[in-house]
Design a protein around this motif. Structure first.
Motif, PDB file in Angstrom:
ATOM      1  N   SER A 286       0.892  -1.172   0.000  1.00 40.11           N
ATOM      2  CA  SER A 286       0.000   0.000   0.000  1.00 40.11           C
ATOM      3  C   SER A 286       0.920   1.209   0.000  1.00 40.11           C
ATOM      4  CB  SER A 286      -0.859   0.020   1.260  1.00 40.11           C
ATOM      5  OG  SER A 286      -1.786  -1.011   1.168  1.00 40.11           O
ATOM      6  N   VAL A 287       0.539   2.237  -0.688  1.00 39.89           N
ATOM      7  CA  VAL A 287       1.388   3.434  -0.743  1.00 39.89           C
ATOM      8  C   VAL A 287       1.772   3.785   0.694  1.00 39.89           C
ATOM      9  CG1 VAL A 287       1.428   5.869  -1.379  1.00 39.89           C
ATOM     10  CG2 VAL A 287       0.214   4.221  -2.796  1.00 39.89           C
ATOM     11  N   SER A 288       3.078   3.856   0.941  1.00 36.79           N
ATOM     12  CA  SER A 288       3.500   4.003   2.344  1.00 36.79           C
ATOM     13  C   SER A 288       2.808   5.220   2.951  1.00 36.79           C
ATOM     14  CB  SER A 288       5.016   4.205   2.410  1.00 36.79           C
ATOM     15  OG  SER A 288       5.355   5.338   1.661  1.00 36.79           O
ATOM     16  N   GLY A 289       2.076   4.991   4.035  1.00 38.17           N
ATOM     17  CA  GLY A 289       1.390   6.094   4.709  1.00 38.17           C
ATOM     18  C   GLY A 289       0.070   6.421   4.045  1.00 38.17           C
ATOM     19  N   GLY A 290      -0.325   5.608   3.013  1.00 36.94           N
ATOM     20  CA  GLY A 290      -1.573   5.903   2.320  1.00 36.94           C
ATOM     21  C   GLY A 290      -2.755   5.818   3.267  1.00 36.94           C
ATOM     22  N   THR A 291      -3.600   6.863   3.250  1.00 29.67           N
ATOM     23  CA  THR A 291      -4.771   6.837   4.137  1.00 29.67           C
ATOM     24  C   THR A 291      -6.074   6.807   3.326  1.00 29.67           C
ATOM     25  OG1 THR A 291      -4.882   9.243   4.110  1.00 29.67           O
ATOM     26  CG2 THR A 291      -3.581   8.227   5.895  1.00 29.67           C
ATOM     27  N   ARG A 292      -5.968   6.982   1.984  1.00 29.65           N
ATOM     28  CA  ARG A 292      -7.165   7.029   1.158  1.00 29.65           C
ATOM     29  C   ARG A 292      -6.913   6.309  -0.160  1.00 29.65           C
ATOM     30  NH1 ARG A 292      -8.099  13.224  -1.024  1.00 29.65           N
ATOM     31  NH2 ARG A 292      -8.777  12.097  -2.883  1.00 29.65           N
ATOM     32  N   GLN A 293      -6.598   5.026  -0.084  1.00 32.22           N
ATOM     33  CA  GLN A 293      -6.294   4.215  -1.254  1.00 32.22           C
ATOM     34  C   GLN A 293      -7.552   3.597  -1.857  1.00 32.22           C
ATOM     35  OE1 GLN A 293      -2.976   3.495  -2.874  1.00 32.22           O
ATOM     36  NE2 GLN A 293      -3.077   5.560  -2.025  1.00 32.22           N
ATOM     37  N   SER A 294      -7.456   3.278  -3.148  1.00 31.51           N
ATOM     38  CA  SER A 294      -8.568   2.642  -3.869  1.00 31.51           C
ATOM     39  C   SER A 294      -8.065   1.391  -4.574  1.00 31.51           C
ATOM     40  CB  SER A 294      -9.116   3.618  -4.935  1.00 31.51           C
ATOM     41  OG  SER A 294      -9.708   4.754  -4.314  1.00 31.51           O
ATOM     42  N   PRO A 295      -8.897   0.401  -4.874  1.00 30.01           N
ATOM     43  CA  PRO A 295     -10.353   0.364  -4.662  1.00 30.01           C
ATOM     44  C   PRO A 295     -10.718  -0.075  -3.251  1.00 30.01           C
ATOM     45  CG  PRO A 295      -9.640  -1.693  -5.665  1.00 30.01           C
ATOM     46  CD  PRO A 295      -8.404  -0.856  -5.523  1.00 30.01           C
ATOM     47  N   ILE A 296     -12.028   0.033  -2.945  1.00 28.21           N
ATOM     48  CA  ILE A 296     -12.545  -0.411  -1.654  1.00 28.21           C
ATOM     49  C   ILE A 296     -13.799  -1.261  -1.852  1.00 28.21           C
ATOM     50  CG2 ILE A 296     -11.706   1.612  -0.346  1.00 28.21           C
ATOM     51  CD1 ILE A 296     -14.660   2.685  -0.470  1.00 28.21           C
ATOM     52  N   ASN A 297     -14.166  -1.975  -0.798  1.00 27.87           N
ATOM     53  CA  ASN A 297     -15.440  -2.685  -0.778  1.00 27.87           C
ATOM     54  C   ASN A 297     -16.473  -1.714  -0.213  1.00 27.87           C
ATOM     55  OD1 ASN A 297     -17.457  -4.694  -0.722  1.00 27.87           O
ATOM     56  ND2 ASN A 297     -16.913  -5.240   1.385  1.00 27.87           N
ATOM     57  N   ILE A 298     -17.481  -1.378  -1.003  1.00 22.61           N
ATOM     58  CA  ILE A 298     -18.523  -0.456  -0.543  1.00 22.61           C
ATOM     59  C   ILE A 298     -19.564  -1.265   0.233  1.00 22.61           C
ATOM     60  CG2 ILE A 298     -20.368   1.117  -1.266  1.00 22.61           C
ATOM     61  CD1 ILE A 298     -18.615   1.632  -3.824  1.00 22.61           C
TER      62      ILE A 298
ATOM     63  N   GLU B 177     -12.702  -3.712  -9.770  1.00 23.81           N
ATOM     64  CA  GLU B 177     -11.787  -3.220  -8.713  1.00 23.81           C
ATOM     65  C   GLU B 177     -12.596  -2.946  -7.444  1.00 23.81           C
ATOM     66  OE1 GLU B 177      -9.129  -0.095 -10.555  1.00 23.81           O
ATOM     67  OE2 GLU B 177      -7.844  -1.846 -10.400  1.00 23.81           O
ATOM     68  N   HIS B 178     -13.650  -2.152  -7.557  1.00 24.77           N
ATOM     69  CA  HIS B 178     -14.518  -1.945  -6.404  1.00 24.77           C
ATOM     70  C   HIS B 178     -15.455  -3.134  -6.256  1.00 24.77           C
ATOM     71  CE1 HIS B 178     -13.112   2.171  -7.147  1.00 24.77           C
ATOM     72  NE2 HIS B 178     -13.287   2.337  -5.857  1.00 24.77           N
ATOM     73  N   MET B 179     -15.986  -3.274  -5.031  1.00 28.74           N
ATOM     74  CA  MET B 179     -16.980  -4.308  -4.767  1.00 28.74           C
ATOM     75  C   MET B 179     -18.123  -3.651  -3.996  1.00 28.74           C
ATOM     76  SD  MET B 179     -14.739  -7.612  -3.646  1.00 28.74           S
ATOM     77  CE  MET B 179     -13.224  -7.989  -4.529  1.00 28.74           C
ATOM     78  N   VAL B 180     -19.295  -4.267  -4.045  1.00 29.70           N
ATOM     79  CA  VAL B 180     -20.451  -3.763  -3.284  1.00 29.70           C
ATOM     80  C   VAL B 180     -20.921  -4.902  -2.377  1.00 29.70           C
ATOM     81  CG1 VAL B 180     -22.787  -2.820  -3.394  1.00 29.70           C
ATOM     82  CG2 VAL B 180     -21.096  -2.241  -5.180  1.00 29.70           C
ATOM     83  N   ASP B 181     -20.769  -4.695  -1.083  1.00 29.30           N
ATOM     84  CA  ASP B 181     -21.075  -5.761  -0.105  1.00 29.30           C
ATOM     85  C   ASP B 181     -20.377  -7.049  -0.502  1.00 29.30           C
ATOM     86  OD1 ASP B 181     -24.504  -4.616   0.487  1.00 29.30           O
ATOM     87  OD2 ASP B 181     -22.567  -3.937   1.294  1.00 29.30           O
ATOM     88  N   SER B 182     -19.104  -6.891  -0.873  1.00 28.81           N
ATOM     89  CA  SER B 182     -18.215  -8.013  -1.258  1.00 28.81           C
ATOM     90  C   SER B 182     -18.638  -8.691  -2.557  1.00 28.81           C
ATOM     91  CB  SER B 182     -18.123  -9.046  -0.124  1.00 28.81           C
ATOM     92  OG  SER B 182     -17.644  -8.405   1.040  1.00 28.81           O
ATOM     93  N   LYS B 183     -19.625  -8.135  -3.238  1.00 29.03           N
ATOM     94  CA  LYS B 183     -19.979  -8.661  -4.573  1.00 29.03           C
ATOM     95  C   LYS B 183     -19.027  -8.089  -5.604  1.00 29.03           C
ATOM     96  CE  LYS B 183     -23.484  -8.410  -8.244  1.00 29.03           C
ATOM     97  NZ  LYS B 183     -23.351  -9.813  -8.671  1.00 29.03           N
ATOM     98  N   VAL B 184     -18.436  -8.968  -6.387  1.00 28.89           N
ATOM     99  CA  VAL B 184     -17.493  -8.537  -7.410  1.00 28.89           C
ATOM    100  C   VAL B 184     -18.156  -8.704  -8.775  1.00 28.89           C
ATOM    101  CG1 VAL B 184     -16.401 -10.817  -7.616  1.00 28.89           C
ATOM    102  CG2 VAL B 184     -15.088  -8.772  -8.138  1.00 28.89           C
ATOM    103  N   TYR B 185     -17.840  -7.833  -9.704  1.00 23.89           N
ATOM    104  CA  TYR B 185     -18.397  -7.901 -11.061  1.00 23.89           C
ATOM    105  C   TYR B 185     -17.308  -8.364 -12.028  1.00 23.89           C
ATOM    106  CZ  TYR B 185     -22.503  -5.314  -9.406  1.00 23.89           C
ATOM    107  OH  TYR B 185     -23.657  -4.931  -8.752  1.00 23.89           O
ATOM    108  N   PRO B 186     -17.684  -8.840 -13.204  1.00 24.70           N
ATOM    109  CA  PRO B 186     -16.674  -9.316 -14.159  1.00 24.70           C
ATOM    110  C   PRO B 186     -15.786  -8.215 -14.737  1.00 24.70           C
ATOM    111  CG  PRO B 186     -18.923  -9.820 -14.942  1.00 24.70           C
ATOM    112  CD  PRO B 186     -19.063  -9.150 -13.633  1.00 24.70           C
ATOM    113  N   ALA B 187     -16.245  -6.955 -14.670  1.00 27.28           N
ATOM    114  CA  ALA B 187     -15.416  -5.858 -15.197  1.00 27.28           C
ATOM    115  C   ALA B 187     -15.899  -4.523 -14.641  1.00 27.28           C
ATOM    116  CB  ALA B 187     -15.484  -5.838 -16.728  1.00 27.28           C
ATOM    117  N   GLU B 188     -15.069  -3.510 -14.795  1.00 28.62           N
ATOM    118  CA  GLU B 188     -15.386  -2.159 -14.294  1.00 28.62           C
ATOM    119  C   GLU B 188     -14.805  -1.126 -15.263  1.00 28.62           C
ATOM    120  OE1 GLU B 188     -14.540  -1.691 -10.111  1.00 28.62           O
ATOM    121  OE2 GLU B 188     -14.333   0.481 -10.270  1.00 28.62           O
TER     122      GLU B 188
END
Ligand SMILES: NS(=O)(=O)c1ccc(B(O)O)cc1
Ligand SMILES: [Zn+2]
Length: 258
Positions: free
Chosen positions: A18-30, A103-114
């Motif tokens: 993770s970017v050293s000291g990164g506090t707002r990295q992406s992607p995330i699980n929404i 890259e992002h997920m919604v309630d841990s649901k992943v999609y085939p592409a973004e």
């Protein structure tokens, strides 16, 4: 900062912590239930001029469509934004199979592409390159792709992919309106994050559309026929070009809908 467990996904990120000291990295699980409805969020306004489309190319980790951003012709505004942002390029992330790829997920649901539509702030920056380094210099709209009906608008893009099969290949792509890749549902989440590939700078206001667009199996398989490698090199299929999830840390995801 958290060390990515599966950072050894792809050469691009192999060496990545993770970017050293990164506090707002992406992607995330929404996490839908943790997102906070913000009544002050306005509808997103999108005005893309199809003639600003320039070309499509393979940059070695995705295929990318570049736009003429020398004037306010293809812009977004409203939503969480204080001013307008210019469209610079769009690209995709996808998996080797339909079970993963976004890259992002919604309630841990992943999609085939973004799909990522990348915009920059011409009010606070003089160029895209500057905006990459500016706090909130960029806005990226994320749209999930799910397996379903054939997407006629996407097909024009897909038909050009054989011409950019190898890294650094480029082909003219004159008139294309990326609005056709936008779901009709206006709902979105928004949060402060980063680029998901190097330089991983924490300069992105993310706008993630709630509703996916549908594409068919053949269209996804065309993505997977692209190559990470240049002509003449041993072929490596361009698949799994997504970054692992990053820690939410001290961030709140806002929703534009109840
Ligand atoms: N994947 S992303 O939309 O976060 C993104 C956008 C632009 C760049 B870049 O121009 O380096 C890198 C990543
Ligand atoms: Zn991206």
């Amino acid at each position: 900062t958290q060390i990515n467990k599966n950072a050894a996904l792809h050469p691009l990120w192999q060496s990545e912590l993770s970017v050293s000291g990164g506090t707002r990295q992406s992607p995330i699980n929404i996490q839908w239930r943790d997102s906070v409805y913000d009544p002050h969020l306005k509808p997103l306004k999108i005005h893309y001029d199809p003639t600003t489309c320039l070309y499509i190319w393979n940059n070695g980790y995705s295929f990318q469509v570049e736009f003429d951003d020398s004037a306010d012709k293809s812009v977004i505004m409203g939503g969480p934004l204080e001013n307008h942002y210019r469209l610079k390029q769009f690209h995709f992330h996808w998996g080797a199979i339909n079970e993963w790829g976004s890259e992002h997920m919604v309630d841990s649901k992943v999609y085939p592409a973004e799909l990522h539509l990348v915009h920059w702030n011409p009010v606070t920056s003089t160029s895209f390159e500057d905006a990459v380094m500016e706090n909130n210099g960029l806005v990226v709209i994320g749209v999930f792709l799910k397996l379903g009906a054939h997407h006629a608008g996407l097909q024009k893009l897909v038909d050009a992919l054989p011409a950019v099969r190898h890294k650094d290949a480029i082909v003219e792509f004159d008139v294309f309106d990326p609005s056709c890749l936008m779901p009709s549902c206006p709902d979105y989440w928004t949060y402060d994050g980063s680029l998901t590939t190097p330089p991983l700078t924490e300069s992105v206001t993310w706008i993630i559309k709630k509703t996916p667009i549908e594409v068919d199996q053949n269209q996804l398989e065309e993505f997977r026929m692209l190559l990470f490698t240049s002509a003449g090199e041993e072929e490596k299929r361009m698949v799994d070009n997504f970054r692992p999830l990053q820690p939410l840390m001290n961030r709140t995801v806002r929703s534009s809908f109840r």
